[in-house]
Motif scaffolding. Structure first.
Motif, short mmCIF file in Angstrom:
data_model
loop_
_atom_site.label_atom_id
_atom_site.label_comp_id
_atom_site.label_asym_id
_atom_site.label_seq_id
_atom_site.Cartn_x
_atom_site.Cartn_y
_atom_site.Cartn_z
N GLU A 95 0.90 -1.29 0.08
CA GLU A 95 0.04 0.06 -0.15
C GLU A 95 0.66 1.42 -0.02
N CYS A 96 0.41 2.35 -0.85
CA CYS A 96 0.92 3.56 -0.83
C CYS A 96 0.30 4.19 0.39
N GLY A 97 0.79 4.43 1.45
CA GLY A 97 0.02 5.22 2.25
C GLY A 97 0.00 6.79 2.40
N GLY A 98 -0.91 7.30 3.11
CA GLY A 98 -1.26 8.58 3.06
C GLY A 98 -2.16 9.37 2.39
N LEU A 99 -2.90 8.47 1.69
CA LEU A 99 -3.96 9.09 0.49
C LEU A 99 -5.06 9.76 1.45
N THR A 100 -5.70 9.12 2.46
CA THR A 100 -6.88 9.57 2.85
C THR A 100 -6.56 10.46 3.86
N ASP A 101 -5.08 10.92 4.10
CA ASP A 101 -4.82 12.13 4.86
C ASP A 101 -4.92 13.31 4.24
N LEU A 102 -5.14 13.50 3.17
CA LEU A 102 -5.33 14.52 2.39
C LEU A 102 -6.46 15.37 2.96
#
Length: 311
Positions: A95-102
């Protein structure tokens, strides 16, 4: 000409007049590239065998896969809930993390199920990675999913598919539910280009490998006319250059009864369309089309294509 066309319960292979089903399952997306052909389903990502086209191996148990892309940078998968995974070798996904931290992620919601959202499209290029979340944002990563840049105010809200061109790294097209969008600066700013489009719920887009200014797009009046067989009213449009208006392609079925088509390029000026009424080909960038499969399965006449690739 070898094609793979995805429909909700199968993937069809078309090879010089020979059509057959090569995959059965809950199919949601399809792509092919340097590492092979990949199908996204409700239970993960499957890769087609190089030796036997009817053999597929599940290479990613990442849940409900709603987008897949095969590129030089590896294979990418998008899921519901929204997440992005990458397999540089085509088999080992992380998984590429951080997407839903936007910051915009609090606004993301898929209208029939407002409690969730998903990745509708992944567009990898050598310069950046575009990820479209349905619905709410088209976001970017400059470093292969390590970090993310949020949506911009002028960008599309509901991107369904994208097209990019190797000779124009900052040019990209978005076929979105809220219109047809173009960027020429890698997604920093966008504008709509809809002169001649009498349907602006855009679904599938491709640009000519021989001329990035020539574009085809599949569009409908709205979600129901794109996805519901009972109210289907969709069409394919062509644009023969940046300053040209859109023109409806007349040699395809519909628009009444036609669900949103999936488009793919097969060469300079050449493209194919998968529809609920069959497969079609053009060798003059949409000025004329011809059917390439006379014996179309009746069961697919009410099903929207889920993807189309040329091998």
């Amino acid at each position: 000409m070898r094609l793979l066309a995805a429909f909700p319960d199968r993937v069809l292979s078309y090879d010089d007049g020979d059509r057959r089903a090569v995959f059965d399952g809950d199919v949601q997306c399809l792509d092919a590239g340097p590492l092979g052909a990949y199908c996204g389903t409700s239970d993960g990502v499957y890769r087609q065998s190089d030796g036997d086209p009817t053999e597929w191996t599940r290479v990613a148990d990442v849940g409900d896969v709603t987008a897949v892309a095969s590129a030089d940078s590896g294979v990418w998968a998008g899921t519901e809930p929204s997440a992005v995974y990458r397999a540089p070798d085509g088999e080992t996904f992380a998984e590429c993390g951080g997407l839903t931290d936007l910051p915009s992620s609090g606004d993301w919601a898929f209208p029939p199920r407002p409690s969730t959202h998903h990745v509708r499209w992944v567009e990898p290029t050598p310069e950046r990675l575009y990820v479209a979340v349905e619905a709410g944002a088209l976001v970017r990563s400059p470093d292969g999913g390590e970090t993310w840049q949020d949506r911009v105010p002028s960008g599309p809200y509901d991107t369904h598919s994208m097209a990019t061109h190797g000779e124009r790294p900052d040019l990209a097209y978005s076929a979105a539910g809220d219109g047809f969008y173009v960027t020429e600066d890698g997604g920093d700013s966008w504008r709509t280009e809809e002169s001649g489009l009498d349907r602006t719920y855009c679904w599938s887009v491709v640009c000519d490998p021989g001329d990035p200014e020539r574009v085809l797009v599949a569009a409908a009046n709205g979600p129901r006319s794109a996805h519901d067989a009972g109210t289907a009213s969709s069409a394919v449009y062509r644009r023969d250059g940046r300053d040209a208006d859109w023109e409806r392609c007349e040699d395809l079925p519909g628009p009444d009864g036609l669900l949103a088509a999936s488009l793919a390029v097969t060469g300079a000026g050449d493209a194919v369309a998968a529809t609920n009424r069959g497969l079609f080909r053009t060798d003059d960038w949409g000025a004329s089309w011809a059917g390439i499969d006379a014996e179309w399965p009746t069961a697919l006449e009410s099903e929207r294509p889920r993807g189309l690739v040329a091998r």
